[in-house]
Design an enzyme around this catalytic site. Structure first.
Site, PDB file in Angstrom:
ATOM      1  CG  LEU A 171      -1.933   1.028   1.463  1.00 32.49           C
ATOM      2  CD1 LEU A 171      -2.986   0.981   0.361  1.00 32.49           C
ATOM      3  CD2 LEU A 171      -2.592   0.849   2.825  1.00 32.49           C
ATOM      4  CG  HIS A 172       3.120   2.676  -3.222  1.00 28.83           C
ATOM      5  ND1 HIS A 172       2.562   1.634  -3.921  1.00 28.83           N
ATOM      6  CD2 HIS A 172       3.585   3.545  -4.162  1.00 28.83           C
ATOM      7  CE1 HIS A 172       2.693   1.845  -5.215  1.00 28.83           C
ATOM      8  NE2 HIS A 172       3.306   3.000  -5.397  1.00 28.83           N
ATOM      9  NE  ARG A 173      -0.585   2.906  -8.070  1.00 32.23           N
ATOM     10  CZ  ARG A 173      -0.020   3.448  -9.135  1.00 32.23           C
ATOM     11  NH1 ARG A 173      -0.078   4.748  -9.321  1.00 32.23           N
ATOM     12  NH2 ARG A 173       0.606   2.695 -10.013  1.00 32.23           N
TER      13      ARG A 173
ATOM     14  NE  ARG B 101       3.310   8.942  -0.704  1.00 38.33           N
ATOM     15  CZ  ARG B 101       3.582   8.373  -1.858  1.00 38.33           C
ATOM     16  NH1 ARG B 101       3.096   7.165  -2.116  1.00 38.33           N
ATOM     17  NH2 ARG B 101       4.356   8.958  -2.741  1.00 38.33           N
TER      18      ARG B 101
END
Length: 363
Positions: free
Chosen positions: A213-215, A248
């Site tokens: 999960l990074h967007r 992030r």
């Protein structure tokens, strides 16, 4: 005798992976010619600066070390792209290459393409023509602009070629196949020795779910992030859910105060590429918002749930390997119940996309 001087511009995990087989193809091309026909200089923007998301990829995949690392990291999309543009331009003025290669759809991609185009240096875009049709995504803007600036467009799929045709781009468009498939074949042969990651994390083959999960569309939106974490936490009742955490993502979890939604998740530090491949190959299911991981799931024969509302890799959806679930808890849970392997996708190539690209650039 050097016939062409190339600067390869990378900055993020997927680009390191894609660049590896292309750099190998450059070396093999020179070796076959009995001379250095192509000089490749690698420029790292610094966009991914964590050692486990950057340096380790060069080591594991035997990519030549970057001659330049610009150290541009953090900040808004505009600020980051602007700083990259300025620093990349300085390198291009110094090196005066014949060609710049950019990959994918990151801020690094766009900054490299803009810098080269302002200096009238030809651009080769690897992974051209992809469209998600969502201009709210920074990546979509990056890909469209880069395609329209490029002199050579190497498309991984037939659909990508068609997308460019609809936008009036037909000259020097090549259906090369997918360099990610090249990289996957290489990684699969190297990753077995990295199966220690399973032992280290206490996981058993086929007995866990893997999530990434990074967007920004997910991590920077509190409602979406909360919903996805809730779904992953609920899934962890069935099987352990291992989440290699992106810097992030953990930052936003803490900023939004969502730590209470992660107690049952097996959150681990970012892993190396080959460790990630080992985790992918041995998972029961992959849940991701990463374009690269969607394809890696297919390459390794693992069903995938995409935590986005659209994907640029529509072939994986149409053939049943991948299900779009967005951020809705119920959709995610239902998709996981429905999971199944689909029919083979043939158009990603046969593992020689990198050689085709280099042979095209330097016949």
């Amino acid at each position: 005798m050097i016939r062409i001087k190339i600067i390869t511009i990378v900055g993020a995990r997927p680009q390191f992976i894609k660049a590896a087989p292309v750099s190998r193809a450059v070396i093999e091309h020179n070796k076959a010619a009995g001379e250095q026909r192509i000089e490749e200089i690698i420029l790292h923007s610094g966009q991914h600066f964590d050692e486990k998301m950057s340096e380790v990829f060069f080591k594991e995949l035997n990519i030549p070390a970057p001659q330049y690392n610009l150290g541009v990291q953090g900040g808004s999309h505009g600020a980051m792209t602007g700083r990259m543009l300025e620093r990349i331009e300085a390198v291009l003025l110094k090196e005066n290459p014949d060609l710049v290669i950019v990959y994918g759809d990151t801020n690094t991609t766009l900054a490299g393409a803009l810098a080269a185009s302002k200096l009238n240096i030809k651009i080769a875009h690897i992974e051209a023509g992809l469209r998600s049709w969502n201009k709210q995504m920074p990546e979509e803007i990056n890909r469209i602009l880069t395609d329209h600036l490029s002199a050579f467009l190497f498309c991984p799929t037939v659909q990508a070629v068609e997308n460019l045709k609809k936008e009036g781009i037909q000259k020097n468009v090549f259906h090369s196949g997918d360099v990610m498939f090249d990289a996957a074949l290489l990684a699969a042969s190297l990753s077995d020795k990295h199966n220690l990651i399973l032992k280290k994390t206490g996981l058993q083959k086929g007995a866990y779910f893997l999530a990434t999960l990074h967007r920004a569309e997910n991590t920077d939106n509190e409602i979406r992030l909360k919903s996805i974490l809730s779904a992953l936490n609920e899934l962890s009742v069935q099987k352990p859910v291992v989440l290699p955490i992106h810097p992030r993502t953990i930052k936003k979890i803490r900023a939004f105060g969502l730590e209470s939604l992660t107690p049952n998740l097996k959150i681990i530090d970012p892993v190396s590429f080959l460790e990630m491949v080992a985790l992918e190959k041995n998972a029961a299911l992959i849940l991701t918002d990463s374009g690269g991981v969607q394809k890696e799931a297919y390459f390794h024969g693992i069903p995938c749930i995409t935590l986005r509302d659209e994907t640029e890799w529509i072939e994986t959806i149409e053939t049943g390997w991948n299900i779009l679930a967005g951020c809705d808890v119920n959709k995610i849970l239902k998709a996981c119940q429905k999971r199944s392997k689909g029919t083979p996708i043939l158009e990603y190539g046969t593992g020689n996309a990198s050689q085709k690209i280099i042979n095209t650039l330097n016949p």
